[in-house]
Enzyme design. Sequence first.
Site, PDB file in Angstrom:
ATOM      1  N   ARG A  84       5.069  -5.240  -4.544  1.00  0.00           N
ATOM      2  CA  ARG A  84       4.493  -3.904  -4.395  1.00  0.00           C
ATOM      3  C   ARG A  84       5.429  -3.034  -3.548  1.00  0.00           C
ATOM      4  O   ARG A  84       6.181  -3.544  -2.714  1.00  0.00           O
ATOM      5  CB  ARG A  84       3.128  -3.985  -3.716  1.00  0.00           C
ATOM      6  CG  ARG A  84       2.113  -4.857  -4.448  1.00  0.00           C
ATOM      7  CD  ARG A  84       0.842  -5.017  -3.621  1.00  0.00           C
ATOM      8  NE  ARG A  84      -0.152  -5.826  -4.299  1.00  0.00           N
ATOM      9  CZ  ARG A  84      -0.272  -7.157  -4.164  1.00  0.00           C
ATOM     10  NH1 ARG A  84       0.570  -7.818  -3.365  1.00  0.00           N
ATOM     11  NH2 ARG A  84      -1.223  -7.820  -4.815  1.00  0.00           N
TER      12      ARG A  84
ATOM     13  N   LYS B  74      -1.010  -8.779   0.620  1.00  0.00           N
ATOM     14  CA  LYS B  74      -2.337  -8.377   1.077  1.00  0.00           C
ATOM     15  C   LYS B  74      -2.972  -9.499   1.893  1.00  0.00           C
ATOM     16  O   LYS B  74      -2.798 -10.673   1.587  1.00  0.00           O
ATOM     17  CB  LYS B  74      -3.224  -8.039  -0.122  1.00  0.00           C
ATOM     18  CG  LYS B  74      -2.812  -6.759  -0.847  1.00  0.00           C
ATOM     19  CD  LYS B  74      -3.784  -6.424  -1.955  1.00  0.00           C
ATOM     20  CE  LYS B  74      -3.429  -5.095  -2.625  1.00  0.00           C
ATOM     21  NZ  LYS B  74      -4.380  -4.743  -3.696  1.00  0.00           N
TER      22      LYS B  74
ATOM     23  N   HIS C 194       4.660   2.019  -9.411  1.00  0.00           N
ATOM     24  CA  HIS C 194       3.945   0.756  -9.596  1.00  0.00           C
ATOM     25  C   HIS C 194       4.166   0.190 -11.001  1.00  0.00           C
ATOM     26  O   HIS C 194       3.962  -1.008 -11.232  1.00  0.00           O
ATOM     27  CB  HIS C 194       2.447   0.957  -9.344  1.00  0.00           C
ATOM     28  CG  HIS C 194       1.702  -0.310  -9.041  1.00  0.00           C
ATOM     29  ND1 HIS C 194       1.882  -1.029  -7.880  1.00  0.00           N
ATOM     30  CD2 HIS C 194       0.780  -0.998  -9.765  1.00  0.00           C
ATOM     31  CE1 HIS C 194       1.102  -2.103  -7.898  1.00  0.00           C
ATOM     32  NE2 HIS C 194       0.428  -2.115  -9.024  1.00  0.00           N
TER      33      HIS C 194
ATOM     34  N   ARG D  91       6.368  -2.833 -11.312  1.00  0.00           N
ATOM     35  CA  ARG D  91       5.661  -4.107 -11.113  1.00  0.00           C
ATOM     36  C   ARG D  91       5.005  -4.550 -12.421  1.00  0.00           C
ATOM     37  O   ARG D  91       5.058  -5.723 -12.797  1.00  0.00           O
ATOM     38  CB  ARG D  91       4.635  -3.938  -9.995  1.00  0.00           C
ATOM     39  CG  ARG D  91       3.754  -5.162  -9.704  1.00  0.00           C
ATOM     40  CD  ARG D  91       2.960  -4.869  -8.433  1.00  0.00           C
ATOM     41  NE  ARG D  91       1.812  -5.734  -8.235  1.00  0.00           N
ATOM     42  CZ  ARG D  91       1.854  -6.898  -7.598  1.00  0.00           C
ATOM     43  NH1 ARG D  91       2.997  -7.364  -7.141  1.00  0.00           N
ATOM     44  NH2 ARG D  91       0.751  -7.611  -7.425  1.00  0.00           N
TER      45      ARG D  91
ATOM     46  N   HIS E   4      -1.289 -12.355  -6.642  1.00  0.00           N
ATOM     47  CA  HIS E   4      -2.678 -12.114  -7.019  1.00  0.00           C
ATOM     48  C   HIS E   4      -3.554 -13.259  -6.518  1.00  0.00           C
ATOM     49  O   HIS E   4      -3.214 -14.432  -6.705  1.00  0.00           O
ATOM     50  CB  HIS E   4      -2.828 -12.007  -8.537  1.00  0.00           C
ATOM     51  CG  HIS E   4      -2.341 -10.710  -9.088  1.00  0.00           C
ATOM     52  ND1 HIS E   4      -2.018 -10.532 -10.423  1.00  0.00           N
ATOM     53  CD2 HIS E   4      -2.112  -9.500  -8.493  1.00  0.00           C
ATOM     54  CE1 HIS E   4      -1.624  -9.291 -10.621  1.00  0.00           C
ATOM     55  NE2 HIS E   4      -1.672  -8.650  -9.470  1.00  0.00           N
TER      56      HIS E   4
ATOM     57  N   TYR F 143      -2.180  -8.617 -18.098  1.00  0.00           N
ATOM     58  CA  TYR F 143      -0.846  -8.505 -18.691  1.00  0.00           C
ATOM     59  C   TYR F 143      -0.723  -9.282 -19.994  1.00  0.00           C
ATOM     60  O   TYR F 143       0.166  -9.005 -20.787  1.00  0.00           O
ATOM     61  CB  TYR F 143       0.214  -8.960 -17.682  1.00  0.00           C
ATOM     62  CG  TYR F 143       0.254  -8.073 -16.465  1.00  0.00           C
ATOM     63  CD1 TYR F 143       0.745  -6.766 -16.546  1.00  0.00           C
ATOM     64  CD2 TYR F 143      -0.237  -8.509 -15.238  1.00  0.00           C
ATOM     65  CE1 TYR F 143       0.760  -5.939 -15.438  1.00  0.00           C
ATOM     66  CE2 TYR F 143      -0.226  -7.686 -14.119  1.00  0.00           C
ATOM     67  CZ  TYR F 143       0.270  -6.402 -14.236  1.00  0.00           C
ATOM     68  OH  TYR F 143       0.266  -5.587 -13.140  1.00  0.00           O
TER      69      TYR F 143
END
Length: 299
Positions: A148, A172, A245, A248, A271, A280
């Site tokens: 990111r 994250k 983004h 990515r 993720h 995806y």
Amino acid sequence: MEKQSWLELFMTYLQLEKNSSLHTTSNYERDIVDFERFIRAIGIDHFAKVTNSDVRAYLTSLYEKKYARKTVSRKISALRSFYNFHMREKRVVENVFTTVFLPKNKGRLPTFLYEEEIQELFASLQGDKPLDQRDRAILELLYATGIRVSECSQLTIRDIDFSIGTVLVIGKGMKERYVPMGSFATEALWRYIQDGREALHKKDESQTNSLFLNYRGGALSDRSIRTIVGNRMEKAAYNKRLRPHDIRHSFATHMLNNGADLRVVQELLGHEHLSTTQIYTHVTKERLRDVYKQHHPRA
């Protein structure tokens, strides 16, 4: 109504226990304050006194204000987490948001660049000046790793390991992961660090360890990286609207198109849930359909 102490306790929980990002905590705080204003307006003086009918009234008010589905979902998630926390702490006996239906977002597939367009993008990155070297290193790294923009902005010199070709990424929830960065990104980063970054670094007295620097020699913010990437993509003159983004998205799509395992891509992207990565696979199916239509004589 003791709103401040309840909110402060929840914010502390998000920051210390959940390691939530500043973006998440600020959004949650704003959503809870918004809900507090609503219940106060209808005569409720404490979060613990909210009932299921009050929640339905709040949802009705959100739809009347024509909030987007995504915004409504975020507000519900914030309040559900808020009440879950206070249930855990035995301040309330039930979570009035547990049975609330989360509106489904429209199934819009992520935008991405085809491999030929990625080649055109990198071909457009010309120049030997420090900022040119920096911009190329940023774009090569984003595409090579799928990280990111916010993760990219937090990188330091120490996070790059040239000996094994990996980058240490803080994702994250402050979760760490090592991501391979490939030969093109490695070469671009080495050149930038040895040449362009050195020139930029001398301009700043603080001598920051941040990997990517601005023209004054200070750390480059995630907002600045988005601007840089957006400008570079705009100069490539694609006939579609793109965001930083989408680099990515392109990384994930190209990995799957070329046979990568879904769980490997999940780990590389950072993720938490496989379902987030599975979108995806729909992108790759769309790509297959497009290729079929273009090349099959009876498509």
